[in-house]
Design a protein around this motif. Structure first.
Motif, short mmCIF file in Angstrom:
data_model
loop_
_atom_site.label_atom_id
_atom_site.label_comp_id
_atom_site.label_asym_id
_atom_site.label_seq_id
_atom_site.Cartn_x
_atom_site.Cartn_y
_atom_site.Cartn_z
N GLN A 13 0.85 -1.18 0.00
CA GLN A 13 0.00 0.00 0.00
C GLN A 13 0.89 1.23 0.00
O GLN A 13 2.03 1.19 0.41
N GLY A 14 0.33 2.34 -0.41
CA GLY A 14 1.08 3.59 -0.37
C GLY A 14 1.27 4.05 1.06
O GLY A 14 0.60 3.59 1.98
N ALA A 15 2.21 4.97 1.26
CA ALA A 15 2.52 5.48 2.59
C ALA A 15 1.36 6.28 3.18
O ALA A 15 1.35 6.55 4.37
N ASP A 16 0.38 6.65 2.35
CA ASP A 16 -0.76 7.40 2.85
C ASP A 16 -1.97 6.51 3.14
O ASP A 16 -3.03 7.00 3.51
N ALA A 17 -1.82 5.20 2.99
CA ALA A 17 -2.91 4.28 3.31
C ALA A 17 -3.09 4.23 4.83
O ALA A 17 -2.12 4.26 5.59
N PRO A 18 -4.33 4.18 5.31
CA PRO A 18 -4.56 4.14 6.75
C PRO A 18 -4.02 2.84 7.35
O PRO A 18 -4.26 1.76 6.82
N LEU A 19 -3.29 2.98 8.46
CA LEU A 19 -2.72 1.81 9.15
C LEU A 19 -3.27 1.63 10.56
O LEU A 19 -3.38 0.52 11.04
N LEU A 20 -3.57 2.75 11.23
CA LEU A 20 -3.93 2.70 12.64
C LEU A 20 -5.06 3.68 12.91
O LEU A 20 -4.98 4.83 12.49
N THR A 21 -6.06 3.23 13.64
CA THR A 21 -7.14 4.10 14.08
C THR A 21 -7.07 4.23 15.58
O THR A 21 -6.97 3.23 16.30
N VAL A 22 -7.12 5.47 16.06
CA VAL A 22 -7.12 5.75 17.50
C VAL A 22 -8.45 6.43 17.81
O VAL A 22 -8.80 7.43 17.18
N THR A 23 -9.18 5.86 18.78
CA THR A 23 -10.49 6.38 19.15
C THR A 23 -10.49 6.70 20.64
O THR A 23 -10.09 5.87 21.46
N LEU A 24 -10.96 7.90 20.97
CA LEU A 24 -11.06 8.33 22.37
C LEU A 24 -12.42 7.96 22.94
O LEU A 24 -13.36 7.67 22.19
N ALA A 25 -12.54 8.00 24.26
CA ALA A 25 -13.78 7.62 24.93
C ALA A 25 -14.95 8.50 24.52
O ALA A 25 -16.10 8.05 24.54
N ASP A 26 -14.69 9.74 24.15
CA ASP A 26 -15.77 10.66 23.76
C ASP A 26 -16.18 10.50 22.29
O ASP A 26 -17.01 11.24 21.78
N GLY A 27 -15.59 9.53 21.60
CA GLY A 27 -15.95 9.24 20.21
C GLY A 27 -15.06 9.88 19.17
O GLY A 27 -15.13 9.52 18.00
N ARG A 28 -14.21 10.84 19.57
CA ARG A 28 -13.28 11.41 18.59
C ARG A 28 -12.35 10.31 18.10
O ARG A 28 -11.91 9.47 18.88
N SER A 29 -12.05 10.35 16.83
CA SER A 29 -11.25 9.29 16.22
C SER A 29 -10.33 9.88 15.16
O SER A 29 -10.68 10.87 14.52
N GLN A 30 -9.18 9.27 15.00
CA GLN A 30 -8.26 9.69 13.95
C GLN A 30 -7.56 8.45 13.40
O GLN A 30 -7.20 7.55 14.15
N THR A 31 -7.40 8.44 12.09
CA THR A 31 -6.68 7.37 11.43
C THR A 31 -5.31 7.89 11.03
O THR A 31 -5.18 9.03 10.57
N PHE A 32 -4.30 7.05 11.21
CA PHE A 32 -2.92 7.43 10.91
C PHE A 32 -2.37 6.56 9.79
O PHE A 32 -2.49 5.34 9.81
N SER A 33 -1.75 7.22 8.82
CA SER A 33 -1.01 6.53 7.76
C SER A 33 0.45 6.45 8.20
O SER A 33 0.85 7.06 9.19
N ARG A 34 1.25 5.76 7.44
CA ARG A 34 2.68 5.70 7.74
C ARG A 34 3.31 7.09 7.65
O ARG A 34 4.14 7.47 8.47
N THR A 35 2.88 7.88 6.69
CA THR A 35 3.39 9.25 6.55
C THR A 35 3.08 10.07 7.80
O THR A 35 3.93 10.80 8.30
#
Length: 158
Positions: A13-35
């Motif tokens: 996959q490209g370096a911008d493909a999502p690898l990791l999702t982090v979700t907080l208890a309040d529902g906020r979420s962010q996905t991280f690519s390798r970049t």
């Protein structure tokens, strides 16, 4: 064709493909690519497997990832807001490990939880372990070390 071969690739996959999702208890979420992971401050911590020699783990701490999502545990958020939460790490195959959120809070003094994408020698993780893994650097038994890490989720405990 040469430009395609020169582009960074993560497991096909490209370096911008999502690898990791982090979700907080309040529902906020962010996905991280390798970049995006590469753009975060790289940290190092010492780890050891059972009676083996110590080795260095490089990557991004779970604390830094939570901060990037809006939960800055370096600020004094209050013990009551930390000790009643868990951090759940999930792997691609469904394996999961649970940590108290206090284990990620620097005020409690625990060893770092590190998200890594390389071996100790700097080489990429083998496919059975990567592209990401979570290493609980203070634990010599790897039961809560999560290979093929896909998500970290903060959960409010009842």
């Amino acid at each position: 064709m040469a430009l395609l071969l020169a582009a960074p690739v993560v497991r096909g996959q490209g370096a911008d493909a999502p690898l990791l999702t982090v979700t907080l208890a309040d529902g906020r979420s962010q996905t991280f690519s390798r970049t995006q992971l590469d753009a975060l401050p790289v940290e190092k911590a010492s780890a050891r497997l059972r009676d083996g020699a110590p080795f260095t783990v490089s990557g991004v701490s779970a604390t830094a990832l939570l901060k990037a999502c809006g939960l800055d545990l370096a600020q004094r958020v209050g013990a009551g807001n930390v000790v009643g939460h868990a951090l759940v790490a999930r792997a691609a195959d469904g394996y999961r490990a649970v940590f108290g959120l206090a284990e990620v809070d620097p005020h409690f003094g625990h060893a770092a939880l590190m998200v890594s994408w390389t071996n100790a020698d700097g080489s990429p993780l083998p496919e059975r372990s990567g592209p990401l893994q979570l290493v609980a650097t203070g634990e010599s038994r790897p039961g809560r070390w999560v290979r093929q890490l896909q998500s970290l989720e903060v959960k409010n405990l009842p």
